[in-house]
Design an enzyme around this catalytic site. Structure first.
Site, PDB file in Angstrom:
ATOM      1  CB  THR A 189     -41.058  24.751 -11.523  1.00 21.64           C
ATOM      2  OG1 THR A 189     -41.927  24.657 -11.933  1.00 21.64           O
ATOM      3  CG2 THR A 189     -40.795  25.330 -10.206  1.00 21.64           C
ATOM      4  CG  HIS A 190     -41.914  20.770 -14.781  1.00 13.56           C
ATOM      5  ND1 HIS A 190     -42.067  20.021 -13.711  1.00 13.56           N
ATOM      6  CD2 HIS A 190     -42.120  21.738 -13.069  1.00 13.56           C
ATOM      7  CE1 HIS A 190     -42.355  19.238 -13.197  1.00 13.56           C
ATOM      8  NE2 HIS A 190     -43.310  20.377 -12.272  1.00 13.56           N
ATOM      9  CB  SER A 229      -0.720  -0.225   1.229  1.00  8.17           C
ATOM     10  OG  SER A 229      -0.200  -0.008   2.279  1.00  8.17           O
ATOM     11  CE1 TYR A 234      -7.762  -3.079   7.985  1.00 12.67           C
ATOM     12  CE2 TYR A 234      -6.500  -5.720   8.029  1.00 12.67           C
ATOM     13  CZ  TYR A 234      -6.126  -4.240   7.819  1.00 12.67           C
ATOM     14  OH  TYR A 234      -5.689  -3.290   7.184  1.00 12.67           O
ATOM     15  CE  LYS A 268     -18.562  25.184 -28.982  1.00  9.86           C
ATOM     16  NZ  LYS A 268     -18.216  23.693 -28.762  1.00  9.86           N
ATOM     17  CG  ASN A 275      -4.750  -4.212  12.848  1.00  6.53           C
ATOM     18  OD1 ASN A 275      -3.901  -4.797  11.504  1.00  6.53           O
ATOM     19  ND2 ASN A 275      -5.680  -5.786  13.013  1.00  6.53           N
ATOM     20  CD  GLU A 310     -18.492  20.899 -20.617  1.00  7.47           C
ATOM     21  OE1 GLU A 310     -19.094  20.657 -21.111  1.00  7.47           O
ATOM     22  OE2 GLU A 310     -17.598  21.871 -21.199  1.00  7.47           O
ATOM     23  CE  LYS A 366      -5.119   3.635   4.947  1.00  8.98           C
ATOM     24  NZ  LYS A 366      -6.071   2.044   4.916  1.00  8.98           N
ATOM     25  CB  SER A 400     -12.899  24.081 -30.727  1.00  7.59           C
ATOM     26  OG  SER A 400     -12.694  22.434 -31.590  1.00  7.59           O
TER      27      SER A 400
END
Lengths: 459, 459, 459, 459
Positions: B160-161, B28, B322, B288, B115, B295, B330, B282
């Site tokens: 709304t919507h 690890s 454990y 662009k 541990n 995003e 992690k 772009s």
């Protein structure tokens, strides 16, 4: 500041330079580096096609390809000079190419966009990785069939609900995993066919006005198919979700095998001894020998599930066509590829060294009244309706539990207390071998079945 | 080969060396390096307590602490020599300590296990990171309130919507996100209290026979509480799941803000202009200017959801106490911390530079019959049951649609065709300002409410 | 056809009737029925406030409330006539009210919207359900402490990696689950405070122009707080995600307990005997007694995780304020409430009937060299650095494994072969009782600790 | 009480009756009812095979089958008497059969277990449902191609990053969804082949000792394949995960379409008008016409994702073979089938009634400098390296933004300020039609491509 904007391939329209916080946030170089060689391979094919279509001259084409080969060498030799301003691997390579061959480098991007370019890279990469995973799957299946053959007569308890149910051959149990992995291979193979579709030429979203030949690029790169709709192409990540989902199922299978290895290595089961080389100890408890490998295999299922869900979340509700959210497809993909290859590799290395303690397996198979169904089947053959037979044997078991006896220890007289139909011919049934051998229904645990299956899969 | 086994802290009981495939698979170090300084801080406190309890002598304690300080300097200066055989950061540091101060280094691990040690590191780390995230949350809230104050009279359509519904103040809309982030802070604060419990002293699983003083360690490290049950302590990862889940909600909030920024930056909405410094172009399309930052903020929601699900999957069905599966806690944690800090930082940097196009917002608020509810409320005040009023105004709207008119354009005569109750006093109602100002119900969009709220949160 | 449109409360503006496919698709009545009584309770409070604010006359208010009481009786007695055209429970009740008291029923919806109304219903419902779950959690904790007291001297092996590690008290193991459930209760309590905020009065999204008094409604319904921002209010489902996430953690805990019960009930562990009344048999195998209850508890974790992710997915990237997607919040909520109450109820009923086989537990604790750490601690007390002590004991264990001996069987001479520091005082250490009793560090397994903890939690 | 135990098919071995809390908790009848007719169909085939194999006599077989037909009629006519004690649909049917034909009913379960029986039911069910979903997918594709043909000359802006990018044909955009759904069909077809494998005959886990003929059952029920390994068979739920995952991708596609419909129906986009028959209004705001259908389609993605993760969680780490956790497979399956059929049905009904506002689409396509790439391509054709061309056009755009001009409005003189290569031949390029028509690369948006594609898919 203005200088910094100028470094961007798209800076023409911009009045102000990029903010460094933004640059750090949006850069993908740290992870898409991994695609570098695929990017070059794609660019070479693209360039050859541009020459064939006379969009570039032969001389231009040759110069660009020589330049790309130089960049490739730098990458292979770890000499490629990445710069903090490189937004992604495509821009890094193009920038380097232009340093090497001058403004001509700027012609390479003719008739393509990063939107289709990055997809090409990913398809080339994933196509290879699926092949690699298939190979590892095959190798693990090989180890399973070898173990099955090595232990072809060993009987163990088959479990349902983690309760001993009926005796089975260890080989039968091992081959159950063989079948799972076969389905995984089938699924990955079919997924690979959907990966193996050329995206390049979709442009940014609508195709291109230049007279490119996508089928030629496909031939050069070995794609049997060319994508059909440019908007769909740049917006699509189905093949990645499908790959992640096939890997999730695969890891689910391995988590079940891992769970069993952990159980079997416990003192309580004692069915296997893990090799020292694949176990670890404790920093505190000197006696410990822990099954860390299967535990981690089991645990890593989580990250693959998580990667699948991450990508599904990214895609949910995105309008067409390309959106920058899609950059988030790569890390889950790479992590999944690494994880799956890692778990397959370590299991394939470990499995042949696992020692099965055959006596413990056999002893366990004798416990838990595992022959009770055979007794019920015996009564059925004598004409008793199955439900009635089940009830009679249930009563026998209950009596045995109270008397602390095993089925094998009952006398004929004792049996007949429960049904007059019991006869001497019952006793030969009350062995593990008989129980296993008589389960000859197709797919059942009888040795003949196992041997037939091993032959049919060429093991 | 035997030599290799000997390098392991737990090798005593093992007859064969570790397999390198297994070592690579289980190590690890690549990711738990990040905990190095917390590990040392915890070890220093542990050592001081061992001295206080006379488990170590004062001299031993001083030597160990000086040694640890040396290791810390190496880490801080990037000079720490990591070795391939280091299993994890704890072993790497202990190995290095022993290289520096000799076998005495072996006394540091007295009365603890990895541990409980790794849990201490994670708690110390996460405690700090939650505080850092809280600060970033506060900074982002500050930007929201600043924007709200800067645009305190700007009216926009409330949706709304995704249909224009009623006019609201832009400030009201921005403060909606302020409220969400307040709940995030509250949740993280409560989570932090459950992180802030000392795990050290749980040992491997059962506590220790040595006369340690856990409350002393807690005082040294600033933990208000000490864990109550050693088995629970080493098996528990609740506080991580809870943190990931609080972050998932937080990122969900930001994904909604990001979605709105993307919508508002579109030509169709045109409500905002993103700063050049936080937009990108772009590679193919020269015109662009893309909202990559929102995003990506939206897309990164996926990885945080994925991390949460990864850890929940890891924990499902694990027996006490454990298990090595827990090592998989992690990377989802670290990735989540990095992601959350990243998105908060970039939004906090970008938001103040977003230009709101006030005229477009106002124009949009006038479209879509957003004052229809006000007309219905007008009729209610004249005694019409709400349902009837709603029906009358619905008919007015249908007529307007057919005649291509707006509510503001109808004459009194036209209104009265639908109900004789309409009078001259209707017209002052048919302005955005009136609609906003009259929504004075607590929490409603009236300016007085916004100002009151800004005051109450000290902005 | 036109008739059908007219039935809708919102039909005024519409020229064509609803399509029945659409109606079936969007109707929520099948599941939001469950909120019916909460809806009425909320409407009564809303109505009282409208009277107090003189928006309705006293007579109107009384008539409406009497009407609602009539509807309530119909619901309680199962006589309420649901119609296919009822879109949701709110409309069904309002429709029925209007049938009973005439057009006046149309005044009830004054100054509210379904957007805030449904939130009120959900808050009232969830507030009650959290309280019910808390009670069930308490009852299950009670059973755990009872079992702990009943078996207060029983020793069992404590496990790490499912390998026997150190002896612990069964009571200590059981109380580990007590601690987990305590955290669950704390989390649910804090979640409940965030549920307990009045949403009504937010209107459709922007508040209302009518002079309502939200704090009065809050007092009538027992809400200590009123929501601060109307846009946030109608868009917010945080409190549901938080509840689902707290339930996911809770079910994760129970999945661990369930896993242990399944393991313990196996022939291999044999630690417990499940009561016949909570086990089931097999349709084929007469001897089987299966732990279906813990298996299903473990399995049901999946649906709660799934519900959490369903709602997180729904919310991702939704612009403000209300969107119809949010209707998808209810089924995951209801299913989670039912599931959590189900698993808690069945465990609470089953646990007291589980028979612990104390001899098997004790025997198991003696196996697996569980006293090895105690020997290492013994050497540490004699001044050996822990790492060295660990190594020595590891060698002893390796020797025992080769010689097929247990630590308790070694003579002093044999011990001294590994270190001259071993003396007669080692032998009293080599008992389970000593090992348990000496782990007196805070939170350790010593009996005194368990008793202290039982007292501190009032058990 | 004893009576109650006796009602269970497996009660023989049990001394005490089931607890009603346990019975309610474990019963699956409430949801597996749905499989009733498939259960009977499977039983009839099983019975015929038992007769063929002489395990039952012809008379017994006929009597059982007539009995089953009677039960089937009761089910079809809603007259089947379900009892609270029925554990599941299999037991309910067998119980009813026995009521009708006496103890002979008990022979039907010969040589099978509920473990393989329920799998058979699910396979038969899912096989049909996949076929039904395929049909709905085909119908929705049909609507997409019809719309594409109806609007074959309509130009709209193609988007990346929700910014107008390049003009495309509306038909091209609609066909992008056609392609997605084609992949969905392919995936579902391949999944169906893995569903279409006979599980019956695997018994409880190990096959059976009775001389059954599984291939005969397969022929009777139309299964091309028979499962290979009995342990794998009863433990396997791959085919369900795979189905859920294919549905998750499918719903993800529909969530994207739904998102676009919501956007397009907004005042800001104004690209479509939803039919009144598929929109709903607001209970508070009389002017509202909301896109509830696409919103719910988008939202329901959440539940399908959730169902997938629920089942993946259930399966993680389960040891072989059958475990009761697997009962949790059915509700996510059924809910997914219902949801997917629901969303496909409603979209197929709604789409043909959506009105595309062609003028708005065209106007939008003209905005946002969507022809900029065409200008860059023009320069490339004149020999300018693409990167340089991109930069020049970027500068033009920047100038236009400052001057508030559109590309189409620039004079030749103005163009030539940026590059002398611009000539009169540029102007014919600056139309939407030219831009669309020139994108003739395979898969590009040119009308010829669309027509070719429509022909190739037979539309």
């Amino acid at each position: 500041m203005k200088r910094q904007v100028r470094n961007k391939a798209w800076a023409g329209r911009f009045a102000a330079a990029s903010n460094p916080v933004m640059e750090a946030f949006t850069s993908s170089l740290a992870f898409d580096k991994r695609l570098a060689l695929y990017d070059i391979r794609g660019s070479v094919a693209h360039c050859r096609m541009l020459v064939k279509q006379k969009i570039l001259t032969r001389t231009e084409g040759e110069k660009i390809i020589r330049g790309l080969e130089g960049v490739q060498r730098e990458l292979e030799q770890g000499r490629f000079p990445f710069l903090p301003l490189d937004e992604d691997i495509h821009m890094a390579i193009e920038r380097r190419l232009t340093e090497k061959i001058g403004p001509l480098g700027g012609k390479l991007h003719t008739a393509r966009s990063r939107n289709d370019q990055v997809l090409l890279d990913v398809c080339l990469y994933l196509r290879d990785e699926i092949a690699a995973i298939q190979q590892l799957l095959g190798a693990l299946q090989k180890q399973l069939t070898r173990l099955a053959k090595r232990h072809s007569t060993v009987v163990m308890p088959g479990y349902t609900h983690l309760q001993r149910a009926q005796p089975v051959l260890l080989a039968h149990h091992l081959l159950a995993y063989y079948e799972m992995l076969s389905r995984d291979r089938e699924r990955l193979q079919q997924c690979r066919e959907r990966v193996n579709v050329l995206p390049l030429g979709a442009g940014a979203l609508a195709g291109t006005t230049l007279p490119i030949d996508r089928h030629h690029v496909a031939r050069l790169l070995g794609f049997p198919r060319v994508s059909e709709n440019s908007l769909d192409t740049v917006a699509d990540r189905d093949f990645l979700v499908e790959f992640l989902s096939a890997c999730a199922i695969l890891c689910m299978h391995l988590s079940r095998l891992a769970e069993e290895l952990v159980l079997w290595a416990s003192s309580e089961f004692g069915f296997i001894e893990l090799p020292d080389a694949f176990a670890t100890g404790s920093s505190m408890m000197p006696q410990k020998k822990n099954p860390d490998v299967p535990e981690l295999v089991r645990g890593k299922t989580g990250r693959v599930y998580g990667n699948l869900f991450a990508l599904l979340t990214v895609l949910k509700g995105l309008p067409l066509s390309y959106n920058r959210d899609l950059q988030e497809d790569k890390e889950p993909l790479f992590d999944t590829v690494d994880t799956v290859k890692g778990v397959l590799t370590v299991l394939e290395a470990m499995l042949p060294q696992v020692v099965f303690r055959e006596e413990r397996l056999r002893e366990a198979a004798l416990g838990g009244f595992t022959l009770a169904t055979d007794v019920a089947d015996y009564l059925v053959e004598k004409g008793v309706p199955f439900r009635k037979a089940h009830e009679i044997v249930g009563a026998v078991v209950r009596w045995c539990l109270a008397e602390n006896k095993r089925l094998e220890q009952l006398s004929l007289q004792e049996w007949q207390r429960f049904s007059p139909l019991f006869g001497q011919d019952l006793f030969p049934r009350l062995t593990l071998e008989s129980a296993v051998e008589r389960r000859r229904s197709y797919g059942g645990t009888a040795r003949a079945n196992i041997e037939r299956r091993l032959r049919s899969i060429g093991a």
